[in-house]
Design a protein around this motif. Structure first.
Motif, PDB file in Angstrom:
ATOM      1  N   PRO A  47      40.901  52.315  34.613  1.00 47.38           N
ATOM      2  CA  PRO A  47      41.869  52.121  33.527  1.00 47.38           C
ATOM      3  C   PRO A  47      43.059  51.287  33.979  1.00 47.38           C
ATOM      4  CG  PRO A  47      42.087  54.310  34.451  1.00 47.38           C
ATOM      5  CD  PRO A  47      40.888  53.702  35.107  1.00 47.38           C
ATOM      6  N   LYS A  48      43.838  50.870  33.004  1.00 52.04           N
ATOM      7  CA  LYS A  48      45.004  50.023  33.269  1.00 52.04           C
ATOM      8  C   LYS A  48      45.950  50.652  34.296  1.00 52.04           C
ATOM      9  CE  LYS A  48      48.145  50.185  30.080  1.00 52.04           C
ATOM     10  NZ  LYS A  48      49.270  50.870  30.793  1.00 52.04           N
ATOM     11  N   GLU A  49      46.212  51.938  34.137  1.00 50.14           N
ATOM     12  CA  GLU A  49      47.170  52.598  35.018  1.00 50.14           C
ATOM     13  C   GLU A  49      46.742  52.519  36.487  1.00 50.14           C
ATOM     14  OE1 GLU A  49      47.599  53.959  30.948  1.00 50.14           O
ATOM     15  OE2 GLU A  49      45.865  53.864  32.300  1.00 50.14           O
ATOM     16  N   ILE A  50      45.441  52.685  36.745  1.00 49.35           N
ATOM     17  CA  ILE A  50      44.934  52.621  38.121  1.00 49.35           C
ATOM     18  C   ILE A  50      44.971  51.188  38.641  1.00 49.35           C
ATOM     19  CG2 ILE A  50      42.915  52.984  39.585  1.00 49.35           C
ATOM     20  CD1 ILE A  50      44.257  55.549  38.765  1.00 49.35           C
ATOM     21  N   LEU A  72      38.705  41.896  42.626  1.00 45.56           N
ATOM     22  CA  LEU A  72      38.430  43.216  42.062  1.00 45.56           C
ATOM     23  C   LEU A  72      38.476  43.197  40.537  1.00 45.56           C
ATOM     24  CD1 LEU A  72      40.382  45.904  44.149  1.00 45.56           C
ATOM     25  CD2 LEU A  72      37.953  45.934  43.572  1.00 45.56           C
ATOM     26  N   PHE A  73      39.322  42.318  40.003  1.00 47.07           N
ATOM     27  CA  PHE A  73      39.571  42.307  38.558  1.00 47.07           C
ATOM     28  C   PHE A  73      38.859  41.155  37.850  1.00 47.07           C
ATOM     29  CE2 PHE A  73      43.242  43.734  41.046  1.00 47.07           C
ATOM     30  CZ  PHE A  73      43.250  45.071  40.684  1.00 47.07           C
ATOM     31  N   SER A  74      37.857  40.613  38.496  1.00 48.16           N
ATOM     32  CA  SER A  74      37.161  39.456  37.923  1.00 48.16           C
ATOM     33  C   SER A  74      36.306  39.822  36.715  1.00 48.16           C
ATOM     34  CB  SER A  74      36.293  38.784  38.998  1.00 48.16           C
ATOM     35  OG  SER A  74      35.349  39.716  39.527  1.00 48.16           O
ATOM     36  N   ASN A  75      35.889  41.083  36.631  1.00 44.23           N
ATOM     37  CA  ASN A  75      35.031  41.521  35.520  1.00 44.23           C
ATOM     38  C   ASN A  75      35.872  42.335  34.540  1.00 44.23           C
ATOM     39  OD1 ASN A  75      33.125  42.644  33.785  1.00 44.23           O
ATOM     40  ND2 ASN A  75      31.613  42.937  35.414  1.00 44.23           N
ATOM     41  N   LYS A  76      36.124  41.785  33.357  1.00 44.19           N
ATOM     42  CA  LYS A  76      36.985  42.448  32.373  1.00 44.19           C
ATOM     43  C   LYS A  76      36.370  43.731  31.820  1.00 44.19           C
ATOM     44  CE  LYS A  76      39.245  40.134  29.312  1.00 44.19           C
ATOM     45  NZ  LYS A  76      39.579  39.223  28.197  1.00 44.19           N
ATOM     46  N   LYS A  77      35.081  43.913  32.001  1.00 44.03           N
ATOM     47  CA  LYS A  77      34.435  45.124  31.493  1.00 44.03           C
ATOM     48  C   LYS A  77      34.708  46.326  32.402  1.00 44.03           C
ATOM     49  CE  LYS A  77      30.637  42.609  29.261  1.00 44.03           C
ATOM     50  NZ  LYS A  77      29.165  42.419  29.211  1.00 44.03           N
ATOM     51  N   LYS A  78      35.176  46.068  33.622  1.00 41.30           N
ATOM     52  CA  LYS A  78      35.365  47.153  34.587  1.00 41.30           C
ATOM     53  C   LYS A  78      36.830  47.462  34.879  1.00 41.30           C
ATOM     54  CE  LYS A  78      31.117  45.964  37.096  1.00 41.30           C
ATOM     55  NZ  LYS A  78      30.568  45.617  38.431  1.00 41.30           N
ATOM     56  N   ALA A  79      37.732  46.671  34.328  1.00 38.46           N
ATOM     57  CA  ALA A  79      39.142  46.851  34.657  1.00 38.46           C
ATOM     58  C   ALA A  79      40.010  46.529  33.447  1.00 38.46           C
ATOM     59  CB  ALA A  79      39.528  45.966  35.842  1.00 38.46           C
ATOM     60  N   ALA A  80      41.296  46.835  33.566  1.00 36.22           N
ATOM     61  CA  ALA A  80      42.258  46.534  32.502  1.00 36.22           C
ATOM     62  C   ALA A  80      43.622  46.304  33.135  1.00 36.22           C
ATOM     63  CB  ALA A  80      42.321  47.681  31.491  1.00 36.22           C
ATOM     64  N   GLN A 101      43.265  36.311  32.840  1.00 34.64           N
ATOM     65  CA  GLN A 101      42.284  36.424  31.762  1.00 34.64           C
ATOM     66  C   GLN A 101      42.482  37.681  30.911  1.00 34.64           C
ATOM     67  OE1 GLN A 101      38.235  37.250  32.939  1.00 34.64           O
ATOM     68  NE2 GLN A 101      38.887  38.268  34.840  1.00 34.64           N
ATOM     69  N   TYR A 102      43.325  38.593  31.353  1.00 38.79           N
ATOM     70  CA  TYR A 102      43.509  39.853  30.621  1.00 38.79           C
ATOM     71  C   TYR A 102      44.540  39.733  29.500  1.00 38.79           C
ATOM     72  CZ  TYR A 102      40.660  42.323  34.046  1.00 38.79           C
ATOM     73  OH  TYR A 102      39.621  42.745  34.821  1.00 38.79           O
ATOM     74  N   ASN A 103      45.028  38.526  29.231  1.00 35.91           N
ATOM     75  CA  ASN A 103      46.053  38.346  28.199  1.00 35.91           C
ATOM     76  C   ASN A 103      47.222  39.307  28.444  1.00 35.91           C
ATOM     77  OD1 ASN A 103      44.679  36.321  26.534  1.00 35.91           O
ATOM     78  ND2 ASN A 103      43.250  37.980  26.053  1.00 35.91           N
ATOM     79  N   LEU A 104      47.805  39.159  29.600  1.00 37.22           N
ATOM     80  CA  LEU A 104      48.848  40.073  30.064  1.00 37.22           C
ATOM     81  C   LEU A 104      50.053  40.109  29.124  1.00 37.22           C
ATOM     82  CD1 LEU A 104      48.882  38.958  33.820  1.00 37.22           C
ATOM     83  CD2 LEU A 104      47.696  40.936  32.858  1.00 37.22           C
TER      84      LEU A 104
END
Length: 781
Positions: A47-50, A72-80, A101-104
């Motif tokens: 999740p985003k918090e982690i 670590l954050f290259s796959n948007k399906k696994k992280a936020a 890519q996460y539209n921060l």
């Protein structure tokens, strides 16, 4: 960026923080990796918090964010992700794209030298949700922009003067929801239309910070930003002519027009200008005029409109706020010492008049290296004079400054100098283990980044010397050893930096376990010490570096056979004889050299390699250098070699009996009360010699050593003797008919020393009551 460098001085850390720190320190054990970097497991979603906490914690524990980590954050399906803060990093455009890519909603970057305009293009592509953008020092997104993204097609906007021309492909921010923009330390020269076009593309902007940016023009375009509630123009040029435009921003609550350049920030009618700002901006609660002359000379003036009214303020321009104090006013480095005046209409003040003003300045200017360096110098003087009241707050500020601005050499120098006085004064309630760890980690990180700066290395080493070595630094043991070895080898021979670094290395080799000693060997400490030694032999120089180099090898070979072998494999005996030939009269050097050879001689497999030098040890066995130390160690080497039996006494022209007879003769002359400059962690090598029945001379040296050590240092060595079953070995010498009278006499002395120690222990035991009744005759106090 304000890192939370210390969670709590006294309370234990949370389980969540400890878990995150453990993960960040053992990333390879938690996440799989490929050629591109780390990845999140297929069956895992974070999740985003982690995710955000991982990025924050990774930096807090002293790690450097790189492309491999951000993968670590290259796959948007696994992280936020929504908020990303990255400072002091070597990430490239490709690495940063993994998080963009996460539209921060928030992005804060500083000291990321490897980024280019390509990251800005990516940021524009994914910037629709961005609300806060901070691009700090050495972030080169706006530098060296290719022609296709620059202002190459002038096109005049209706209603604007020609100097505001911009390109149809203008370098604008495609971030329609941005409310806070921070662009710091931009030295790139832009056409005058750049900043106007930039701000025009951000209709929702409420907070703007152009700190230390060059070529902002006359800032007339600022007047169009009517929604601004916060404007920071620290160290910007042409501010006096921009004041009329700034005064149109009636919603402003925070205004910073401070300066650090003595040539700037000078206003022709400062009292009138400051009063005009106060009158024009009625919502203002925070005003920073540090480094300017806007505070005037301190003379109280009458109201410009009502000549009969006088305001009680020592800053004339602020007289109108006497009854409605500002929450903050910045007066650090103002002309005519404004911060030292008495009647200042503000709740908080930054300045250098007292500790409160200085700590306020440090907090407010944490993201301004130019100003922060001066503030840290002020804190240094307070600490040196032992005048600080809130030491905990000061320490927090210094650590935050050092961690936030790791690449800034002058901040590291000033901050490390301040830390020295905190560490030296031993504030035990303040320096908890967590705080010690943070101080030590921060120092080592700064020293590594500025390893070629003599002042930084000196400050860091002197501060580290204030801690318990090696206990307090075991958590960064390898990192510090590598750093110190580099300093020792590259600094000028005999320099202070080289001497203190080798002193620390020697301390790190003391009182550590076998694993750490083997690690020192693997880091080539033996080879590097020998290189230093050979250099001094060549130049015929005997100094403390030479002595400590031998002492370091003495410590690192103690009960560590692999390092003893490294010494011999790297031609250590040639260095030994070279020093012996040139510096035989240097008693401390001789003691250190012979102590090392004593360690080598304890290793059975290496003793044959010492046989060619038996004549050298024979010549030293009656040495009077450094009391009995050289003689004692020479006899120890001979004893260990002789313990292998007469059949192994080869490769020498001197008879075994002659050597052993001389050794015993010298032992009989030694004073049993001699104080020693030696530190045994185990008696096992000595006890082995007590069992060498075929060569009683070996037993003689061993039992004399035990008698001396248990007599002079009974509290330290009697427990070791007992723990290693040495009492049985000593008693065996007494009971067995073979040892001669001298050996038996010494063995009895050992037993007397041990029993005396035991009696002392029993006498020191507190009285234990077996009932609630007091002993007869005891007073009931």
């Amino acid at each position: 960026m304000l890192f939370s460098v210390i969670k709590s001085d006294l309370e234990p850390d949370t389980l969540a923080n400890l878990s995150l720190e453990c993960i960040c320190n053992n990333l390879d054990e938690v996440f799989p990796a490929n050629l591109s970097g780390y990845e999140i497991e297929d069956d895992m979603v974070l999740p985003k918090e982690i995710c955000e906490a991982l990025i924050e914690t990774y930096q807090r524990v002293g790690k450097t964010i790189d492309n491999e980590f951000l993968h670590l954050f290259s796959n948007k399906k696994k992280a936020a992700l929504q908020k990303v803060v990255i400072w002091n990093s070597n990430i490239t455009d490709a690495g940063l794209k993994n998080v963009l890519q996460y539209n921060l909603k928030e992005l804060d970057l500083a000291y990321c030298k490897s980024l280019s305009y390509k990251s800005f293009v990516t940021l524009n592509e994914y910037g629709k949700n961005l609300k806060t953008l901070s691009l700090g020092s050495e972030v080169n997104m706006l530098k060296n922009v290719p022609e296709e993204y620059s202002e190459t097609e002038p096109n005049i906007r209706i209603g604007l003067p020609s100097e505001f021309a911009f390109g149809s492909k203008g370098f604008t921010f495609n971030m329609p929801n941005l409310t806070k923009l921070i662009l710091r330390d931009i030295v790139q020269t832009f056409q005058p239309s750049f900043y106007h076009t930039l701000l025009e593309s951000l209709p929702k902007l409420t907070h703007l910070d152009f700190s230390n940016c060059s070529d902002l023009g006359d800032l007339s375009y600022i007047a169009k930003c009517t929604n601004l509630t916060s404007l920071t123009l620290f160290n910007c040029k042409r501010l006096p002519e921009a004041i009329p435009y700034i005064c149109h921003l009636t919603k402003l609550r925070h205004l910073d027009i401070s300066n650090i350049d003595d040539k700037e920030g000078i206003y022709s009618d400062p009292n009138h200008v400051l009063k005009g700002i106060i009158v024009s901006l009625p919502n203002l609660i925070s005003l920073d005029i540090s480094g300017t002359n806007l505070a005037g000379e301190g003379c109280v003036e009458r109201d410009l409109f009502d000549k009969t009214r006088t305001y009680h303020s020592d800053i004339p321009g602020l007289a109108g706020r006497y009854e409605n104090h500002l929450e903050f006013v910045g007066l650090y480095g103002t002309k005519h010492g404004a911060c030292k005046r008495h009647h200042i209409p503000a709740v908080k003040i930054s300045g250098d008049a007292d500790e409160s003003q200085i700590t306020t300045a440090a907090t407010v200017y944490m993201n301004r290296p130019l100003m922060l360096q001066r503030v840290l110098n002020d804190l240094f003087h307070f600490l040196r004079a032992e005048a600080c009241v809130n030491m905990s707050k000061v320490l927090h500020i210094i650590l935050e400054a050092l961690n936030t601005h790791a690449p800034e050499k002058h901040i590291q120098i000033s901050g490390s100098a301040a830390l020295f006085y905190i560490a030296r004064n031993k504030h035990t309630n303040l320096l908890t283990q967590n705080v010690k760890n943070m101080v030590i980690s921060t120092l080592i990180n700064g020293m590594n980044l500025h390893i070629n700066d003599e002042t930084m290395i000196r400050n860091g080493c002197l501060t580290l010397c204030q801690f318990r070595i090696p206990q307090d630094i075991l958590f960064v043991y390898n990192k510090l050893v590598v750093l110190l070895l580099h300093v020792v080898m590259v600094k000028e021979d005999g320099s202070f930096e080289q001497r203190i670094a080798i002193y620390l290395l020697n301390s790190l080799a003391c009182q550590v376990n076998d694993v750490q000693k083997e690690t020192l060997g693997e880091l080539k400490i033996i080879e590097k010490m020998l290189k230093l030694i050979n250099n001094r032999i060549q130049h015929k120089v005997c100094d403390d570096v030479l002595e400590v180099a031998w002492s370091t090898m003495w410590n690192v070979t103690d009960e560590t056979p692999v390092n003893c072998e490294r010494f011999l494999d790297n031609d250590g005996m040639t260095s030994f004889t070279g020093c012996l030939d040139q510096f035989r009269q240097k008693t401390e050097l001789m003691r250190n050299m012979m102590g090392l050879l004593g360690n080598v001689a304890e290793v059975k497999g290496l003793r044959p390699r010492l046989m060619p030098y038996i004549k050298t040890f024979y010549d030293l066995v009656d040495s009077l250098a450094d009391g009995i130390e050289v003689s004692y160690n020479a006899a120890g080497v001979i004893s260990h070699i002789a313990s292998d039996g007469e059949e192994n006494w080869t490769d020498t022209n001197i008879r075994r009996t002659e050597v052993l007879n001389k050794m015993v003769s010298c032992i009989n002359e030694w004073d049993l009360q001699s104080e020693r400059n030696i530190n045994y962690h185990s008696f096992e090598p000595i006890l082995k010699l007590t069992r060498v029945w075929h060569t009683p001379e070996c037993q003689h040296w061993a039992i004399w050593a035990l008698a001396n050590l248990t007599k002079v240092y009974s509290e330290k060595y009697c427990p070791i003797l007992e723990a290693e079953d040495g009492i049985q070995d000593v008693q065996r010498l007494i009971d067995d008919p073979r040892p001669n009278i001298e050996i038996k006499k010494l063995a009895k002395i050992v037993m007397e020393n041990y029993h005396s120690y035991q009696r002392g222990l029993q006498a020191a035991q507190p009285l234990v009551l077996t009932s609630n009744r007091l002993p007869r005759g005891a007073a009931d106090h």
